[in-house]
Enzyme design. Structure first.
Site, PDB file in Angstrom:
ATOM      1  N   LYS A   1     -14.416  34.864  34.560  1.00  0.00           N
ATOM      2  CA  LYS A   1     -13.438  35.215  35.590  1.00  0.00           C
ATOM      3  C   LYS A   1     -13.550  34.275  36.783  1.00  0.00           C
ATOM      4  O   LYS A   1     -12.557  33.906  37.386  1.00  0.00           O
ATOM      5  CB  LYS A   1     -13.659  36.656  36.033  1.00  0.00           C
ATOM      6  CG  LYS A   1     -13.174  37.657  35.005  1.00  0.00           C
ATOM      7  CD  LYS A   1     -13.463  39.076  35.451  1.00  0.00           C
ATOM      8  CE  LYS A   1     -14.731  39.596  34.839  1.00  0.00           C
ATOM      9  NZ  LYS A   1     -15.328  40.713  35.469  1.00  0.00           N
TER      10      LYS A   1
ATOM     11  N   GLU B   1     -16.677  44.337  35.921  1.00  0.00           N
ATOM     12  CA  GLU B   1     -16.641  44.220  37.378  1.00  0.00           C
ATOM     13  C   GLU B   1     -15.185  43.947  37.754  1.00  0.00           C
ATOM     14  O   GLU B   1     -14.577  43.024  37.194  1.00  0.00           O
ATOM     15  CB  GLU B   1     -17.539  43.064  37.844  1.00  0.00           C
ATOM     16  CG  GLU B   1     -17.559  42.991  39.350  1.00  0.00           C
ATOM     17  CD  GLU B   1     -18.389  41.851  39.923  1.00  0.00           C
ATOM     18  OE1 GLU B   1     -18.986  41.080  39.162  1.00  0.00           O
ATOM     19  OE2 GLU B   1     -18.407  41.755  41.160  1.00  0.00           O
TER      20      GLU B   1
ATOM     21  N   ARG C   1     -22.253  36.879  22.873  1.00  0.00           N
ATOM     22  CA  ARG C   1     -21.017  36.770  23.625  1.00  0.00           C
ATOM     23  C   ARG C   1     -19.946  36.094  22.779  1.00  0.00           C
ATOM     24  O   ARG C   1     -20.282  35.248  21.948  1.00  0.00           O
ATOM     25  CB  ARG C   1     -21.326  35.829  24.789  1.00  0.00           C
ATOM     26  CG  ARG C   1     -20.922  36.276  26.117  1.00  0.00           C
ATOM     27  CD  ARG C   1     -21.310  35.216  27.128  1.00  0.00           C
ATOM     28  NE  ARG C   1     -20.353  35.291  28.213  1.00  0.00           N
ATOM     29  CZ  ARG C   1     -20.345  36.258  29.111  1.00  0.00           C
ATOM     30  NH1 ARG C   1     -21.261  37.201  29.090  1.00  0.00           N
ATOM     31  NH2 ARG C   1     -19.433  36.286  30.055  1.00  0.00           N
TER      32      ARG C   1
END
Ligand code: ATP
Ligand code: MG
Length: 540
Positions: A267, A32, A257
């Site tokens: 982020k 994103e 992850r």
């Protein structure tokens, strides 16, 4: 060179190829554009691009840009720059926002099939009606609205008739499902913000769950790899694809992850650190963004080595920071030019050398790589050493300079202290020494030396500021803390004064130097022409 990814994903793919040898592997990396990429993304980039390369497939860079409130063009550019810097070949770039028209038609298809409805409950009501793991959800009163009404309302949503938060499109699945995600999830919502790419064209935006699986199908993705927290979303991923008329049916697989000690990898949280001015920006050397790591001297090879070392499994773990550091040390050990530097310098006057004496000594740029050449350093009456390489009182085992011992100046002669000069505050301001001219690069048999220290001639220095970086957080896993800002270290950036050798190549390299006995540093020329040195990693 093509690399293999070992582990369960490789097994799945090889199995699929066995079943269908015509299959062309298609993966995607779907960031994103709401911030800069970090080391966690490196894992995903490495995985998706390397698999595509190994199996002669294709990996799309897809900007997953469905939330106009957070996304920006500058992040789109920064993401591409970082992937290219990592050395991956981007053959195909796509944008979820370019699928908005087609996504809209799939939503209409679901409405027509009585599988979606426009809900007018408030956000809080939707949340409360959803229930909990122990308690079933409650149907919305709008759930059984007829198709025409839903089509009407959805079209009005699209045309900006409703304001944000008043309506949404929901899938009609099962409010009693044991998976909360399947309790009529939201597919579209009204967002009153200009989108960086589609500008003011849309008033409604698809959710991640709705857009992601369809984008994968549109692009012919065969293996959609995501992290473990999307395990539950997989049911919805499959439900949507089963109920719309797409011709491709991608499969989602989840892996663990990457989590790294003493830092955060989100982020959103990194953005908070920037807003609060705790760090200087997305490329601050203390955060594990690709640009921060690059700024500090990390190389693409070291980041690839690191993610490869940590592996691709379903096992969730917090990776020790020393694994990242050992990857960069391993890479730089052979690549870095050696220089001497002194930090917090202490002046030494070598009394038995004439003030005009200036001796050139040829020294290698790398002890084991002759092709890296050599340089000349100057030996003269006045030299600097690290202040912490001298101790006024020390025992016989001390390996640096003290009273009553003799040490070697690296690449040169041995010296011993004759006297110390102090100021009124009793601080040492200089040392007087004598050197033994018979010890140049050789060791007389009858002489015992305590150790070797590095040094620079006063005739051969550039004044420099050294920046030492250590973890930004005082605890191993700040990501678990609600108030992660309470654990910010005050010592994450320390400035010290010193000198480096004057003889630097004209183009200051983006590969760090090794300052002998100190560590790896990236050298920069600041706007005010001052030279600064930023620590990439210590020597051990
Ligand atoms: P963040 O919380 O930092 O924003 P994200 O998952 O929301 O992370 P995206 O931009 O959506 O960030 O991620 C793009 C891709 O990178 C996704 O496929 C995501 O799963 C993957 N990814 C993100 N963080 C990690 C991580 N720490 N380890 C492995 N893959 C990651
Ligand atoms: Mg995200």
């Amino acid at each position: 060179m093509k690399k293999k990814i070992h582990g369960f994903i490789e097994k799945i793919i090889e199995n699929d190829i066995k079943k269908n040898n015509q299959m062309i592997l298609r993966t995607r990396f779907p960031p994103e554009p709401n911030g800069y990429l970090h080391i966690g993304h490196v894992k995903s980039i490495y995985l998706n691009f390397t698999l595509a390369e190994y199996y002669n497939g294709l990996c799309n860079l897809r900007y997953d840009d469905t939330n106009p409130k957070k996304e920006k063009k500058k992040f789109v550019n920064a993401i591409k720059k970082d992937i290219l810097w990592m050395g991956f070949n981007i053959k195909n770039i796509t944008f979820t926002s370019e699928y908005f028209d087609i996504l809209y038609t799939y939503a209409v298809e679901l409405i027509k099939k009585k599988l979606a409805y426009v809900d007018q409950l408030t956000k809080k009501e939707i949340h409360d009606y959803r229930g909990t793991l122990k308690q079933k959800g409650i149907n919305s009163p709008y759930r059984n609205q007829n198709v025409q009404k839903n089509l009407d309302l959805f079209s009005k949503m699209k045309n900006g008739f409703f304001s944000e938060g008043t309506v949404c499109l929901r899938a009609k699945i099962n409010m009693s499902s044991s998976s909360i995600i399947m309790r009529d999830p939201v597919l579209y919502r009204v967002i009153e913000s200009k989108h960086y790419h589609t500008q003011n064209k849309w008033f409604i935006y698809p959710t991640y769950d709705f857009a992601h699986c369809i984008s994968d199908a549109i692009e012919g993705i065969t293996h959609s790899l995501c992290t473990l927290e999307f395990q539950e979303n997989k049911k919805l991923y499959e439900w949507i694809l089963t109920n719309i008329s797409v011709s491709n049916y991608p499969r989602q697989y989840e892996y663990a992850r990457l989590k790294l000690e003493f830092t955060i990898l989100s982020k959103r949280k990194l953005q908070i650190l920037i807003e609060k001015k705790i760090i200087s920006g997305w490329d601050d050397p203390r955060i594990p963004t690709i640009s921060g790591l690059r700024n500090k001297g990390y190389t693409p090879e070291s980041l690839r080595d690191f993610v490869q070392k940590t592996g691709f499994s379903k096992q969730d773990s917090l990776i020790p920071l020393h694994l990242l550091e050992s990857s960069i040390r391993k890479d730089l050990n052979m690549k870095s030019i050696r220089r001497m530097a002194v930090i917090d310098p202490l002046l030494i006057i070598i009394e038995n050398i004439d003030l005009l004496h200036c001796e050139n000594i040829t020294v290698p740029n790398h002890p084991n790589v002759p092709t890296m050449g050599s340089r000349k350093i100057i030996f003269s009456r006045e030299i600097y050493i690290n202040r912490d390489d001298f101790k006024e009182y020390a025992d016989d085992n001390y390996t640096r300079l003290t009273y009553n011992n003799e040490v070697r100046l690296r690449y040169a002669y041995t010296i011993k202290v004759t006297r110390i000069e102090k100021n009124k505050k009793n601080e040492i301001i200089k040392l007087f020494c004598i050197y033994d001219k018979n010890t140049f690069k050789t060791q007389p048999k009858n002489k015992k030396i305590s150790g070797v220290i590095h040094w620079i001639s006063k005739k051969n220095v550039i004044p420099t500021k050294f920046y030492f970086y250590s973890p930004l957080f005082t605890i191993k896993n700040p990501d678990l803390e609600k108030n992660f800002l309470n654990y910010i270290s005050k010592k994450s950036k320390i400035k010290k004064n010193g000198f480096i050798e004057k003889d630097l190549p004209n183009n200051i390299s983006c590969i760090p130097y090794q300052f002998e006995r100190i560590g790896y540093f990236i050298i920069k020329k600041e706007k005010n022409k001052l030279t600064t040195c930023h620590q990439t990693v210590s020597l051990k």
